[in-house]
Scaffold this active site. Structure first.
Site, PDB file in Angstrom:
ATOM      1  N   HIS A 156       0.833  -1.219   0.000  1.00  0.00           N
ATOM      2  CA  HIS A 156       0.000   0.000   0.000  1.00  0.00           C
ATOM      3  C   HIS A 156       0.864   1.264   0.000  1.00  0.00           C
ATOM      4  CE1 HIS A 156      -3.367  -2.640   1.306  1.00  0.00           C
ATOM      5  NE2 HIS A 156      -2.412  -3.207   2.032  1.00  0.00           N
ATOM      6  N   SER A 277      15.171  21.417 -16.581  1.00  0.00           N
ATOM      7  CA  SER A 277      14.001  22.258 -16.792  1.00  0.00           C
ATOM      8  C   SER A 277      14.449  23.559 -17.447  1.00  0.00           C
ATOM      9  CB  SER A 277      13.342  22.543 -15.438  1.00  0.00           C
ATOM     10  OG  SER A 277      12.586  23.741 -15.513  1.00  0.00           O
ATOM     11  N   LYS A 283      16.405  21.676 -11.342  1.00  0.00           N
ATOM     12  CA  LYS A 283      15.708  20.427 -11.660  1.00  0.00           C
ATOM     13  C   LYS A 283      16.560  19.413 -12.403  1.00  0.00           C
ATOM     14  CE  LYS A 283      11.811  19.511 -11.355  1.00  0.00           C
ATOM     15  NZ  LYS A 283      10.610  19.999 -12.019  1.00  0.00           N
ATOM     16  N   GLU A 290       9.639   8.350 -17.016  1.00  0.00           N
ATOM     17  CA  GLU A 290       8.314   8.962 -17.189  1.00  0.00           C
ATOM     18  C   GLU A 290       7.749   8.661 -18.569  1.00  0.00           C
ATOM     19  OE1 GLU A 290       7.783  13.112 -15.271  1.00  0.00           O
ATOM     20  OE2 GLU A 290       9.912  12.889 -15.638  1.00  0.00           O
TER      21      GLU A 290
END
Ligand code: ARG
Length: 471
Positions: A156, A277, A283, A290
């Site tokens: 979980h 970024s 970043k 992704e």
């Protein structure tokens, strides 16, 4: 020359119809397989005395020339010639003259295209088993380097029990192992020859299908001519297996993304596999996992697309079936990209062992073990569970972890506690206590690694053998 099937027609094909029905823009990908199939077919026509051997030689030389021209990019495929089969046949006839028209004797584009797809996919399947094998090897190396790294195991997405990070990685080795096995199993169905089925009913010529099969390295031939030209199960099967592979990659991607976040900081992906970024200078984004997670969607879509194309199609060939190709090519390309990137990305990933350890020290994932300790003292498990639940609640209220409690504090919850619990609660002991086959104890994970290495050797041998057979 006009259209290869032009005889029956009195009008020119509408320009838009020509463009709408053509598949050459994408099925040119099958050029090599198409010529490979034609070479075997024409050899058989000669052997069977269906066409003169001189013509066979001329056609074969012509086909080889066409292949060279295609490889050199010298052929401009024409939409007017619809698909790769007719483009190649037309080029051949342009090259060697009317004798080239004998190539299509006893054959239809229906059994021809199916043969091309079988030839194409069997090569890809071997390449994918190889790519999976490389990814497994990279995961296995990381597992070996992390045999002493303890990390919280989750259910979980809540910390559950500490495990070896190696154990976690080996779960993926097992998943990709099943993927490879599924592809290997599908090979026998892919490696079945449809050629000789003709348009749907067979052919009037005395062809030898078994000879063509052995020339092309097919283990079997389709038993039923209608089935041979109508079957796209082998593509569906590939798309299903691809979907499962992408789902596995997507799960691993999700974990890599989470683990790379400042909240986790469990791993750091190499700079070469991340991007920045355009606005936020700090970043470092895990774009590769992704995108793999995102591209999983199109692979599922390709599977659903083909299932839907085939649903309700009457036997045998229908033009709908031309829609089997783009999704398959797209799936091949998408999965190749993902697997090619994943192996080096895993190999270069830095594992933050101390951060993982910190996480293990700051949680209650050793709670099951003191419950088990009380069970060892004769307390029924349900009661032990209750006692530890209350102990954990007390810890939370006191802002402490289990190892911070004094023996007196423990004894408030059960008289059965003694000083041995401090040993039991040590993460190393918690991990090594799970010494069952397939469990996370170091001894078990080492053995799992050894077994996986043996499995990988077998896969490598399979790839070497089948790459040769699938040429
Ligand atoms: N381009 C066609 C396809 O990919 C080849 C088979 C055409 N057969 C036919 N009967 N029109 O499906």
């Amino acid at each position: 020359m006009s259209k290869l099937w032009g005889g029956r027609f009195t009008k020119k094909t509408d320009q838009l119809v020509e463009e709408y029905t053509a598949s050459i823009t994408f099925d040119k990908e099958l050029a090599e397989e198409d010529i490979q199939g034609s070479l075997a077919h024409v050899t058989m026509l000669g052997k069977q005395g269906i066409i003169p051997l001189d013509d066979v030689d001329t056609i074969k030389e012509g086909l080889h020339r066409v292949m060279q021209k295609i490889k050199r990019g010298e052929i401009e495929f024409a939409v007017a010639d619809e698909d790769i089969h007719m483009n190649i046949e037309k080029t051949l006839i342009d090259d060697i003259g009317a004798v080239g028209g004998k190539l299509h004797t006893g054959r239809s584009r229906n059994d021809q295209v199916a043969t091309d797809m079988h030839l194409y996919l069997r090569k890809r399947v071997v390449e994918f088993v190889d790519l999976l094998h490389k990814l497994q090897a990279a995961l296995l190396e990381q597992a070996k380097a992390n045999l002493d790294t303890i990390v919280p195991g989750y259910t979980h997405l809540q910390r559950a029990q500490p495990i070896l990070f190696a154990h976690h990685l080996m779960a993926y080795v097992a998943m990709f192992g099943r993927d490879a096995e599924r592809l290997q199993d599908s090979y026998k169905r892919i490696n079945t020859l449809p050629l000789g089925a003709g348009a749907l009913a067979g052919t009037t010529f005395p062809i030898d299908r078994h000879f063509v099969a052995s020339q092309l390295g097919f283990d079997r031939i389709y038993e039923n001519s209608l089935d041979a030209v109508s079957d796209r199960d082998f593509i569906l099967e590939f798309l299903s297996h691809a979907s499962i592979i992408m789902m596995h990659l997507s799960r691993l991607s999700e974990e890599l993304i989470l683990w790379s976040s400042s909240e986790f900081r469990f791993v750091e992906l190499d700079d070469a596999f991340c991007t920045g970024s355009s606005i936020m200078p700090q970043k470092k984004n895990p774009d590769v996992p992704e995108l793999v997670r995102g591209k999983t969607g199109r692979v599922y879509g390709n599977l659903m697309g083909l299932l839907t194309v085939l649903k309700s199609l009457p036997l045998a060939y229908n033009k709908d079936m031309q829609e089997d190709k783009e999704g398959m090519f797209d799936t091949v390309k998408t999965m190749q990209g993902a697997l090619q990137l994943f192996a080096p990305m895993i190999a270069t990933m830095k594992v933050n062992k101390s951060r993982m350890r910190e996480a293990v020290n700051m949680d209650f994932s050793n709670a099951t073990d003191i419950a088990d300790f009380l069970v060892g003292k004769g307390l029924p498990f349900r009661q032990a569970h209750e006692v530890i639940g209350k102990t954990v609640l007390y810890c939370i209220e006191q802002n402490k972890f289990l190892l911070d409690l004094t023996l007196e504090e423990f004894k408030q919850f059960s008289k059965l506690f003694d000083e041995r619990i401090y040993d039991v609660l040590q993460p190393e002991n918690v991990v090594n206590a799970r010494n069952v086959y397939g469990g996370t104890a170091t001894a078990q994970v080492s053995e799992a690694i050894t077994r996986a290495e043996m499995g990988l050797e077998q896969t490598a041998a399979w790839v070497a053998e089948y790459a040769e057979r699938s040429k």
